[in-house]
Design a protein around this motif. Structure first.
Motif, PDB file in Angstrom:
ATOM      1  N   LEU A 139       0.827  -1.205   0.000  1.00 28.01           N
ATOM      2  CA  LEU A 139       0.000   0.000   0.000  1.00 28.01           C
ATOM      3  C   LEU A 139       0.864   1.260   0.000  1.00 28.01           C
ATOM      4  N   MET A 140       1.945   1.240   0.778  1.00 24.24           N
ATOM      5  CA  MET A 140       2.824   2.396   0.830  1.00 24.24           C
ATOM      6  C   MET A 140       3.489   2.629  -0.528  1.00 24.24           C
ATOM      7  N   ALA A 141       3.961   1.563  -1.150  1.00 25.58           N
ATOM      8  CA  ALA A 141       4.616   1.688  -2.451  1.00 25.58           C
ATOM      9  C   ALA A 141       3.629   2.170  -3.510  1.00 25.58           C
ATOM     10  N   SER A 142       2.397   1.658  -3.482  1.00 27.77           N
ATOM     11  CA  SER A 142       1.409   2.091  -4.468  1.00 27.77           C
ATOM     12  C   SER A 142       1.009   3.546  -4.239  1.00 27.77           C
ATOM     13  N   PHE A 143       0.932   3.976  -2.989  1.00 26.24           N
ATOM     14  CA  PHE A 143       0.612   5.372  -2.700  1.00 26.24           C
ATOM     15  C   PHE A 143       1.718   6.299  -3.202  1.00 26.24           C
ATOM     16  N   VAL A 144       2.966   5.942  -2.930  1.00 26.27           N
ATOM     17  CA  VAL A 144       4.092   6.763  -3.401  1.00 26.27           C
ATOM     18  C   VAL A 144       4.130   6.771  -4.919  1.00 26.27           C
ATOM     19  N   GLY A 145       3.886   5.616  -5.543  1.00 23.87           N
ATOM     20  CA  GLY A 145       3.848   5.553  -7.003  1.00 23.87           C
ATOM     21  C   GLY A 145       2.731   6.396  -7.575  1.00 23.87           C
ATOM     22  N   ALA A 146       1.562   6.376  -6.932  1.00 22.22           N
ATOM     23  CA  ALA A 146       0.445   7.187  -7.420  1.00 22.22           C
ATOM     24  C   ALA A 146       0.744   8.664  -7.296  1.00 22.22           C
ATOM     25  N   ILE A 147       1.396   9.058  -6.218  1.00 23.94           N
ATOM     26  CA  ILE A 147       1.775  10.473  -6.044  1.00 23.94           C
ATOM     27  C   ILE A 147       2.729  10.901  -7.152  1.00 23.94           C
ATOM     28  N   PHE A 148       3.725  10.059  -7.452  1.00 27.73           N
ATOM     29  CA  PHE A 148       4.665  10.407  -8.538  1.00 27.73           C
ATOM     30  C   PHE A 148       3.958  10.430  -9.881  1.00 27.73           C
ATOM     31  N   TYR A 149       2.994   9.530 -10.079  1.00 25.00           N
ATOM     32  CA  TYR A 149       2.254   9.501 -11.348  1.00 25.00           C
ATOM     33  C   TYR A 149       1.394  10.744 -11.508  1.00 25.00           C
ATOM     34  N   ILE A 150       0.735  11.162 -10.404  1.00 23.33           N
ATOM     35  CA  ILE A 150      -0.154  12.320 -10.474  1.00 23.33           C
ATOM     36  C   ILE A 150       0.646  13.609 -10.656  1.00 23.33           C
ATOM     37  N   LEU A 151       1.757  13.714  -9.951  1.00 20.30           N
ATOM     38  CA  LEU A 151       2.551  14.935 -10.059  1.00 20.30           C
ATOM     39  C   LEU A 151       3.358  14.920 -11.331  1.00 20.30           C
TER      40      LEU A 151
END
Length: 69
Positions: A57-69
């Motif tokens: 979950l932590m890795a997917s959240f960080v990945g989603a943040i990088f994808y969105i930004l």
């Protein structure tokens, strides 16, 4: 781990004093997060699954943040 925080209880009790309220800062201990183990000290299956899910979950959240930004 220790955390320093403002003592709201003392402040709220003394905020109506004629002089001024009493400000206090307290240190509070926060227990460390530990792996759940059985009687022999081995990690339990549920603990391992929980840690794997938490890291996923932590890795997917960080990945989603990088994808969105």
């Amino acid at each position: 781990m220790r955390i320093v925080k403002f003592d709201l209880d003392t402040y709220n009790r003394t905020k109506d004093l004629s002089g001024s309220p009493i400000y206090a800062i307290v240190e509070e201990d926060i227990p460390e997060i530990e792996m759940i183990t059985d009687e022999q000290g081995n990690p339990t299956r549920g603990g391992l699954i929980g840690y794997a899910l938490a890291y996923a979950l932590m890795a997917s959240f960080v990945g989603a943040i990088f994808y969105i930004l």
